[in-house]
Write a protein that holds these residues in place. Structure first.
Motif, mmCIF file in Angstrom:
data_model
loop_
_atom_site.group_PDB
_atom_site.id
_atom_site.type_symbol
_atom_site.label_atom_id
_atom_site.label_comp_id
_atom_site.label_asym_id
_atom_site.label_seq_id
_atom_site.Cartn_x
_atom_site.Cartn_y
_atom_site.Cartn_z
ATOM 1 N N ARG A 114 0.850 -1.195 0.000
ATOM 2 C CA ARG A 114 0.000 0.000 0.000
ATOM 3 C C ARG A 114 0.881 1.238 0.000
ATOM 4 O O ARG A 114 1.890 1.295 0.694
ATOM 5 N N HIS A 115 0.475 2.225 -0.783
ATOM 6 C CA HIS A 115 1.232 3.474 -0.875
ATOM 7 C C HIS A 115 0.305 4.641 -0.572
ATOM 8 O O HIS A 115 -0.779 4.726 -1.129
ATOM 9 N N ALA A 116 0.752 5.523 0.282
ATOM 10 C CA ALA A 116 0.005 6.753 0.536
ATOM 11 C C ALA A 116 0.259 7.696 -0.641
ATOM 12 O O ALA A 116 1.086 7.416 -1.504
ATOM 13 N N GLY A 117 -0.428 8.820 -0.673
ATOM 14 C CA GLY A 117 -0.197 9.798 -1.730
ATOM 15 C C GLY A 117 1.240 10.280 -1.714
ATOM 16 O O GLY A 117 1.950 10.148 -0.726
ATOM 17 N N GLY A 118 1.686 10.799 -2.822
ATOM 18 C CA GLY A 118 3.055 11.309 -2.906
ATOM 19 C C GLY A 118 3.985 10.309 -3.554
ATOM 20 O O GLY A 118 3.548 9.323 -4.142
ATOM 21 N N PRO A 119 5.275 10.539 -3.438
ATOM 22 C CA PRO A 119 6.239 9.660 -4.102
ATOM 23 C C PRO A 119 6.203 8.250 -3.516
ATOM 24 O O PRO A 119 5.906 8.056 -2.339
ATOM 25 N N ILE A 120 6.524 7.279 -4.352
ATOM 26 C CA ILE A 120 6.603 5.890 -3.920
ATOM 27 C C ILE A 120 8.052 5.624 -3.538
ATOM 28 O O ILE A 120 8.967 5.831 -4.337
ATOM 29 N N LEU A 121 8.247 5.179 -2.308
ATOM 30 C CA LEU A 121 9.590 4.915 -1.823
ATOM 31 C C LEU A 121 10.157 3.656 -2.457
ATOM 32 O O LEU A 121 9.446 2.663 -2.638
ATOM 33 N N LEU A 122 11.429 3.687 -2.786
ATOM 34 C CA LEU A 122 12.127 2.543 -3.339
ATOM 35 C C LEU A 122 12.450 1.577 -2.214
ATOM 36 O O LEU A 122 13.032 1.969 -1.195
ATOM 37 N N GLU A 123 12.047 0.318 -2.382
ATOM 38 C CA GLU A 123 12.355 -0.703 -1.398
ATOM 39 C C GLU A 123 13.317 -1.682 -2.043
ATOM 40 O O GLU A 123 13.040 -2.226 -3.097
ATOM 41 N N LEU A 124 14.453 -1.916 -1.411
ATOM 42 C CA LEU A 124 15.460 -2.795 -1.965
ATOM 43 C C LEU A 124 15.386 -4.209 -1.406
ATOM 44 O O LEU A 124 16.187 -5.051 -1.747
ATOM 45 N N SER A 125 14.423 -4.475 -0.558
ATOM 46 C CA SER A 125 14.253 -5.810 -0.004
ATOM 47 C C SER A 125 12.936 -6.390 -0.504
ATOM 48 O O SER A 125 12.044 -5.658 -0.930
ATOM 49 N N PRO A 126 12.810 -7.718 -0.474
ATOM 50 C CA PRO A 126 11.551 -8.330 -0.903
ATOM 51 C C PRO A 126 10.383 -7.803 -0.082
ATOM 52 O O PRO A 126 10.534 -7.484 1.096
ATOM 53 N N THR A 127 9.210 -7.714 -0.713
ATOM 54 C CA THR A 127 8.037 -7.189 -0.038
ATOM 55 C C THR A 127 7.347 -8.239 0.821
ATOM 56 O O THR A 127 6.506 -7.902 1.626
ATOM 57 N N ARG A 128 7.672 -9.488 0.635
ATOM 58 C CA ARG A 128 7.003 -10.558 1.372
ATOM 59 C C ARG A 128 8.049 -11.569 1.820
ATOM 60 O O ARG A 128 8.787 -12.104 1.006
ATOM 61 N N SER A 129 8.124 -11.849 3.096
ATOM 62 C CA SER A 129 9.150 -12.753 3.587
ATOM 63 C C SER A 129 8.685 -14.207 3.623
ATOM 64 O O SER A 129 9.498 -15.104 3.574
ATOM 65 N N SER A 130 7.408 -14.452 3.692
ATOM 66 C CA SER A 130 6.899 -15.810 3.793
ATOM 67 C C SER A 130 5.971 -16.112 2.623
ATOM 68 O O SER A 130 4.958 -15.436 2.426
ATOM 69 N N VAL A 131 6.333 -17.110 1.848
ATOM 70 C CA VAL A 131 5.512 -17.573 0.737
ATOM 71 C C VAL A 131 5.321 -19.072 0.933
ATOM 72 O O VAL A 131 6.300 -19.818 1.017
ATOM 73 N N SER A 132 4.085 -19.511 1.020
ATOM 74 C CA SER A 132 3.805 -20.936 1.218
ATOM 75 C C SER A 132 3.977 -21.709 -0.080
ATOM 76 O O SER A 132 3.683 -21.204 -1.161
ATOM 77 N N CYS A 133 4.421 -22.930 0.043
ATOM 78 C CA CYS A 133 4.603 -23.820 -1.108
ATOM 79 C C CYS A 133 3.233 -24.182 -1.681
ATOM 80 O O CYS A 133 2.346 -24.633 -0.942
ATOM 81 N N PRO A 134 3.034 -23.999 -2.992
ATOM 82 C CA PRO A 134 1.736 -24.353 -3.576
ATOM 83 C C PRO A 134 1.526 -25.864 -3.682
ATOM 84 O O PRO A 134 0.425 -26.310 -3.928
ATOM 85 N N ARG A 135 2.575 -26.654 -3.487
ATOM 86 C CA ARG A 135 2.452 -28.104 -3.590
ATOM 87 C C ARG A 135 2.087 -28.745 -2.245
ATOM 88 O O ARG A 135 1.166 -29.538 -2.162
ATOM 89 N N CYS A 136 2.825 -28.384 -1.174
ATOM 90 C CA CYS A 136 2.586 -29.040 0.121
ATOM 91 C C CYS A 136 2.050 -28.088 1.186
ATOM 92 O O CYS A 136 1.649 -28.527 2.254
ATOM 93 N N GLY A 137 2.060 -26.768 0.908
ATOM 94 C CA GLY A 137 1.523 -25.794 1.844
ATOM 95 C C GLY A 137 2.499 -25.318 2.906
ATOM 96 O O GLY A 137 2.156 -24.468 3.717
ATOM 97 N N SER A 138 3.706 -25.843 2.906
ATOM 98 C CA SER A 138 4.679 -25.440 3.921
ATOM 99 C C SER A 138 5.059 -23.969 3.768
ATOM 100 O O SER A 138 5.335 -23.509 2.662
ATOM 101 N N PRO A 139 5.107 -23.230 4.872
ATOM 102 C CA PRO A 139 5.560 -21.837 4.804
ATOM 103 C C PRO A 139 7.089 -21.721 4.814
ATOM 104 O O PRO A 139 7.634 -20.634 4.656
ATOM 105 N N ASP A 140 7.786 -22.856 4.965
ATOM 106 C CA ASP A 140 9.249 -22.866 5.036
ATOM 107 C C ASP A 140 9.824 -22.948 3.618
ATOM 108 O O ASP A 140 10.172 -24.025 3.123
ATOM 109 N N THR A 141 9.886 -21.786 2.965
ATOM 110 C CA THR A 141 10.407 -21.709 1.593
ATOM 111 C C THR A 141 11.486 -20.643 1.525
ATOM 112 O O THR A 141 11.584 -19.786 2.397
#
Length: 171
Positions: A114-141
């Motif tokens: 989500r971005h408030a009004g005004g300039p969009i800040l540059l983020e150099l790190s991933p936006t999401r740290s936890s992504v679940s596996c679509p095959r087994c559902g494990s969050p350890d990826t």
């Protein structure tokens, strides 16, 4: 001869069923890029699409697919417009689209940043740290590459089942 609303509905059905060239398990409606379908005063079907990003190389294929499908539905004149405002976000992917991604081994995106009004800040790190596996559902990826076959996807590996998979990144 269709009344205007029936014609618009028929044209929309034709346009919404076009598959995305990079994610063929998704229709343009599933992906949320089909913005509008109108019938002009002269009978021209006007379809509005919003690209996933402004330089998306798949737009030419999408426009051609929409024009062909709508013509095949009985509308000889078709105009496909690109709409950039508001910009597309992964939040526009439908629940069905998210299910189809997971069924095809691609982790669907989480909520878009989500971005408030005004300039969009540059983020150099991933936006999401936890992504679940679509095959087994494990969050350890883990992310193995920030870019996959297309720039909108990342490569990940599940530490649970050890399977590699793609993740559609949040935009």
């Amino acid at each position: 001869m269709d009344d205007p609303e029936s014609a618009r509905t028929r044209a929309r059905r034709a346009a919404q069923d076009v598959s995305d060239p990079e994610l063929p398990m998704l229709t343009l409606a599933d992906l949320g890029i089909l913005r509008d379908v109108e019938i002009g005063d002269d009978g021209t079907v006007i379809v509005s699409l919003t690209p996933t990003y402004s330089g998306c190389p798949a737009m030419a294929e999408m426009r051609a697919g929409v024009a062909s499908r709508v013509r095949s539905a009985g509308f000889p004149q078709v105009e496909v417009r690109t709409v950039l405002d508001p910009p597309w976000t992964t939040d526009w992917i439908t629940p069905m689209g998210r299910r189809r991604l997971a069924e095809h081994g691609i982790a669907p995106p989480g909520p878009a940043p989500r971005h408030a009004g005004g300039p969009i800040l540059l983020e150099l790190s991933p936006t999401r740290s936890s992504v679940s596996c679509p095959r087994c559902g494990s969050p350890d990826t883990e992310e193995t590459s920030r870019f996959a076959a297309t720039s909108c996807k990342a490569l990940r590996r599940c530490r649970g089942c050890l399977e590699p998979f793609e993740h559609l990144k949040e935009i």
